[in-house]
Write a protein that holds these residues in place. Structure first.
Motif, PDB file in Angstrom:
ATOM      1  N   ASN A  15       0.753  -1.109   0.002  1.00 23.41           N
ATOM      2  CA  ASN A  15       0.072  -0.047  -0.081  1.00 23.41           C
ATOM      3  C   ASN A  15       0.803   1.376   0.111  1.00 23.41           C
ATOM      4  O   ASN A  15       0.685   2.170   0.627  1.00 23.41           O
ATOM      5  CB  ASN A  15      -0.941  -0.137   1.235  1.00 23.41           C
ATOM      6  CG  ASN A  15      -2.027  -1.136   1.143  1.00 23.41           C
ATOM      7  OD1 ASN A  15      -2.489  -1.539   0.140  1.00 23.41           O
ATOM      8  ND2 ASN A  15      -2.177  -1.682   2.224  1.00 23.41           N
ATOM      9  N   GLY A  16       2.081   1.283  -0.860  1.00 19.08           N
ATOM     10  CA  GLY A  16       2.897   2.235  -1.005  1.00 19.08           C
ATOM     11  C   GLY A  16       3.850   2.756   0.176  1.00 19.08           C
ATOM     12  O   GLY A  16       4.458   3.363   0.169  1.00 19.08           O
ATOM     13  N   HIS A  17       3.928   1.759   1.025  1.00 24.72           N
ATOM     14  CA  HIS A  17       4.746   1.641   2.112  1.00 24.72           C
ATOM     15  C   HIS A  17       5.703   0.406   2.033  1.00 24.72           C
ATOM     16  O   HIS A  17       5.399  -0.735   1.879  1.00 24.72           O
ATOM     17  CB  HIS A  17       4.186   1.898   3.756  1.00 24.72           C
ATOM     18  CG  HIS A  17       3.058   3.195   3.477  1.00 24.72           C
ATOM     19  ND1 HIS A  17       3.424   4.079   4.021  1.00 24.72           N
ATOM     20  CD2 HIS A  17       1.643   2.868   3.245  1.00 24.72           C
ATOM     21  CE1 HIS A  17       2.472   4.913   3.783  1.00 24.72           C
ATOM     22  NE2 HIS A  17       1.291   4.243   3.420  1.00 24.72           N
ATOM     23  N   LEU A  18       7.013   0.606   2.750  1.00 21.12           N
ATOM     24  CA  LEU A  18       8.118  -0.435   2.981  1.00 21.12           C
ATOM     25  C   LEU A  18       7.665  -1.316   3.897  1.00 21.12           C
ATOM     26  O   LEU A  18       7.323  -0.681   5.074  1.00 21.12           O
ATOM     27  CB  LEU A  18       9.464  -0.004   3.006  1.00 21.12           C
ATOM     28  CG  LEU A  18      10.290   0.542   1.915  1.00 21.12           C
ATOM     29  CD1 LEU A  18      11.513   1.076   2.121  1.00 21.12           C
ATOM     30  CD2 LEU A  18      10.066  -0.327   0.768  1.00 21.12           C
ATOM     31  N   GLN A  19       7.777  -2.465   4.000  1.00 21.74           N
ATOM     32  CA  GLN A  19       7.331  -3.706   4.931  1.00 21.74           C
ATOM     33  C   GLN A  19       8.538  -4.519   4.764  1.00 21.74           C
ATOM     34  O   GLN A  19       8.738  -5.103   3.595  1.00 21.74           O
ATOM     35  CB  GLN A  19       6.271  -4.211   4.783  1.00 21.74           C
ATOM     36  CG  GLN A  19       5.839  -5.096   5.730  1.00 21.74           C
ATOM     37  CD  GLN A  19       4.444  -5.786   5.706  1.00 21.74           C
ATOM     38  OE1 GLN A  19       4.222  -6.800   5.095  1.00 21.74           O
ATOM     39  NE2 GLN A  19       3.551  -5.105   6.392  1.00 21.74           N
ATOM     40  N   LEU A  20       9.327  -5.034   5.754  1.00 23.97           N
ATOM     41  CA  LEU A  20      10.017  -6.147   5.818  1.00 23.97           C
ATOM     42  C   LEU A  20       9.718  -7.147   6.658  1.00 23.97           C
ATOM     43  O   LEU A  20       8.940  -7.101   7.635  1.00 23.97           O
ATOM     44  CB  LEU A  20      11.266  -5.782   6.575  1.00 23.97           C
ATOM     45  CG  LEU A  20      12.398  -6.752   6.690  1.00 23.97           C
ATOM     46  CD1 LEU A  20      13.090  -7.247   5.316  1.00 23.97           C
ATOM     47  CD2 LEU A  20      13.481  -6.102   7.524  1.00 23.97           C
ATOM     48  N   ARG A  21       9.367  -8.354   6.187  1.00 22.95           N
ATOM     49  CA  ARG A  21       8.961  -9.654   6.677  1.00 22.95           C
ATOM     50  C   ARG A  21       9.997 -10.494   6.753  1.00 22.95           C
ATOM     51  O   ARG A  21      10.718 -10.823   5.719  1.00 22.95           O
ATOM     52  CB  ARG A  21       7.816 -10.147   6.044  1.00 22.95           C
ATOM     53  CG  ARG A  21       6.712  -9.382   5.678  1.00 22.95           C
ATOM     54  CD  ARG A  21       5.373  -9.579   4.977  1.00 22.95           C
ATOM     55  NE  ARG A  21       5.015 -10.976   5.795  1.00 22.95           N
ATOM     56  CZ  ARG A  21       3.885 -11.173   6.883  1.00 22.95           C
ATOM     57  NH1 ARG A  21       3.793  -9.752   7.485  1.00 22.95           N
ATOM     58  NH2 ARG A  21       3.829 -12.090   7.472  1.00 22.95           N
ATOM     59  N   PHE A  22      10.292 -11.257   7.977  1.00 24.48           N
ATOM     60  CA  PHE A  22      11.267 -12.133   8.146  1.00 24.48           C
ATOM     61  C   PHE A  22      10.772 -13.221   9.194  1.00 24.48           C
ATOM     62  O   PHE A  22       9.984 -12.911  10.080  1.00 24.48           O
ATOM     63  CB  PHE A  22      12.556 -11.296   8.667  1.00 24.48           C
ATOM     64  CG  PHE A  22      12.290 -10.768   9.757  1.00 24.48           C
ATOM     65  CD1 PHE A  22      12.710 -11.152  11.205  1.00 24.48           C
ATOM     66  CD2 PHE A  22      11.850  -9.523   9.690  1.00 24.48           C
ATOM     67  CE1 PHE A  22      12.634 -10.437  12.210  1.00 24.48           C
ATOM     68  CE2 PHE A  22      11.819  -8.629  10.781  1.00 24.48           C
ATOM     69  CZ  PHE A  22      12.158  -9.162  12.275  1.00 24.48           C
ATOM     70  N   ASP A  23      11.191 -14.275   8.995  1.00 21.21           N
ATOM     71  CA  ASP A  23      10.716 -15.527   9.622  1.00 21.21           C
ATOM     72  C   ASP A  23      11.893 -16.636   9.428  1.00 21.21           C
ATOM     73  O   ASP A  23      12.022 -16.965   8.417  1.00 21.21           O
ATOM     74  CB  ASP A  23       9.481 -16.217   9.216  1.00 21.21           C
ATOM     75  CG  ASP A  23       9.068 -17.358  10.013  1.00 21.21           C
ATOM     76  OD1 ASP A  23       9.660 -18.010  10.753  1.00 21.21           O
ATOM     77  OD2 ASP A  23       7.791 -17.703   9.957  1.00 21.21           O
ATOM     78  N   PHE A  24      12.712 -17.223  10.662  1.00 26.85           N
ATOM     79  CA  PHE A  24      13.641 -17.866  10.567  1.00 26.85           C
ATOM     80  C   PHE A  24      13.376 -19.180  11.083  1.00 26.85           C
ATOM     81  O   PHE A  24      14.260 -20.009  11.144  1.00 26.85           O
ATOM     82  CB  PHE A  24      14.470 -17.346  11.396  1.00 26.85           C
ATOM     83  CG  PHE A  24      15.227 -15.806  11.075  1.00 26.85           C
ATOM     84  CD1 PHE A  24      15.644 -15.657   9.496  1.00 26.85           C
ATOM     85  CD2 PHE A  24      15.275 -14.822  12.019  1.00 26.85           C
ATOM     86  CE1 PHE A  24      15.818 -14.314   9.483  1.00 26.85           C
ATOM     87  CE2 PHE A  24      15.811 -13.737  11.774  1.00 26.85           C
ATOM     88  CZ  PHE A  24      16.060 -13.132  10.055  1.00 26.85           C
ATOM     89  N   GLY A  25      12.027 -19.433  11.167  1.00 27.95           N
ATOM     90  CA  GLY A  25      11.500 -20.727  11.532  1.00 27.95           C
ATOM     91  C   GLY A  25      10.737 -20.625  12.743  1.00 27.95           C
ATOM     92  O   GLY A  25      10.333 -21.898  13.202  1.00 27.95           O
ATOM     93  N   SER A  26      10.638 -19.694  13.512  1.00 27.69           N
ATOM     94  CA  SER A  26       9.989 -19.821  14.782  1.00 27.69           C
ATOM     95  C   SER A  26       8.774 -18.711  15.014  1.00 27.69           C
ATOM     96  O   SER A  26       8.616 -18.274  15.801  1.00 27.69           O
ATOM     97  CB  SER A  26      11.139 -19.722  16.039  1.00 27.69           C
ATOM     98  OG  SER A  26      11.774 -18.243  15.863  1.00 27.69           O
ATOM     99  N   GLY A  27       8.572 -18.230  13.853  1.00 24.24           N
ATOM    100  CA  GLY A  27       7.478 -17.146  13.657  1.00 24.24           C
ATOM    101  C   GLY A  27       7.939 -15.862  13.087  1.00 24.24           C
ATOM    102  O   GLY A  27       9.154 -15.616  12.752  1.00 24.24           O
ATOM    103  N   ALA A  36      15.559  -6.979  13.369  1.00 25.40           N
ATOM    104  CA  ALA A  36      15.862  -6.294  11.922  1.00 25.40           C
ATOM    105  C   ALA A  36      15.395  -4.886  12.128  1.00 25.40           C
ATOM    106  O   ALA A  36      14.470  -4.310  12.770  1.00 25.40           O
ATOM    107  CB  ALA A  36      15.071  -7.142  11.042  1.00 25.40           C
ATOM    108  N   THR A  37      16.094  -3.893  11.309  1.00 22.23           N
ATOM    109  CA  THR A  37      15.865  -2.631  11.379  1.00 22.23           C
ATOM    110  C   THR A  37      15.866  -2.154   9.657  1.00 22.23           C
ATOM    111  O   THR A  37      16.530  -2.576   8.870  1.00 22.23           O
ATOM    112  CB  THR A  37      17.134  -1.998  11.875  1.00 22.23           C
ATOM    113  OG1 THR A  37      17.293  -2.174  13.103  1.00 22.23           O
ATOM    114  CG2 THR A  37      16.837  -0.232  11.813  1.00 22.23           C
TER     115      THR A  37
END
Length: 108
Positions: free
Chosen positions: A11-23, A51-52
């Motif tokens: 929706n026009g904004h940056l988003q970082l998604r990360f999952d290393f296996g526990s959520g 994460a930043t």
């Protein structure tokens, strides 16, 4: 289990998604638009399960962490995707248009 480290525009904004296996952890800059037809500088930093996300050389910054104890993105014997929409084999064709595209790295 899908391991993910994906930088997206939602929706026009940056988003970082990360999952290393526990959520999943999510970092969003939902107050700063990047769909304004201007160039932007993006920095992603990760240490352990933190994460930043930094936009425009520090003008906008947000951080978060993923739950659980997993802190490593294991890349052995798995595919890595850059700059592409990554779809699960369970995704139906008509649902494709409703997803956001990952800009950087998704790992399944």
């Amino acid at each position: 289990m899908a391991l993910i480290f994906a930088l997206q525009i939602v929706n026009g904004h940056l988003q970082l998604r990360f999952d290393f296996g526990s959520g999943a952890g999510v970092v969003s800059l939902d107050w700063a638009r990047v769909d304004d037809e201007k160039w932007h500088h993006v920095t992603v930093m990760r240490q352990g399960n933190h994460a930043t996300l930094i936009l425009d050389q520090g003008r906008h910054r947000a951080w978060n962490k993923s739950p659980g104890k997993m802190r490593i993105l294991n890349l052995d014997d798995n595919a890595i995707y850059f700059g592409a929409k990554v779809l699960s084999s369970k995704t139906r064709r008509r649902d494709i248009g409703n997803e956001n595209s990952a800009l950087l790295g998704a790992h399944h």
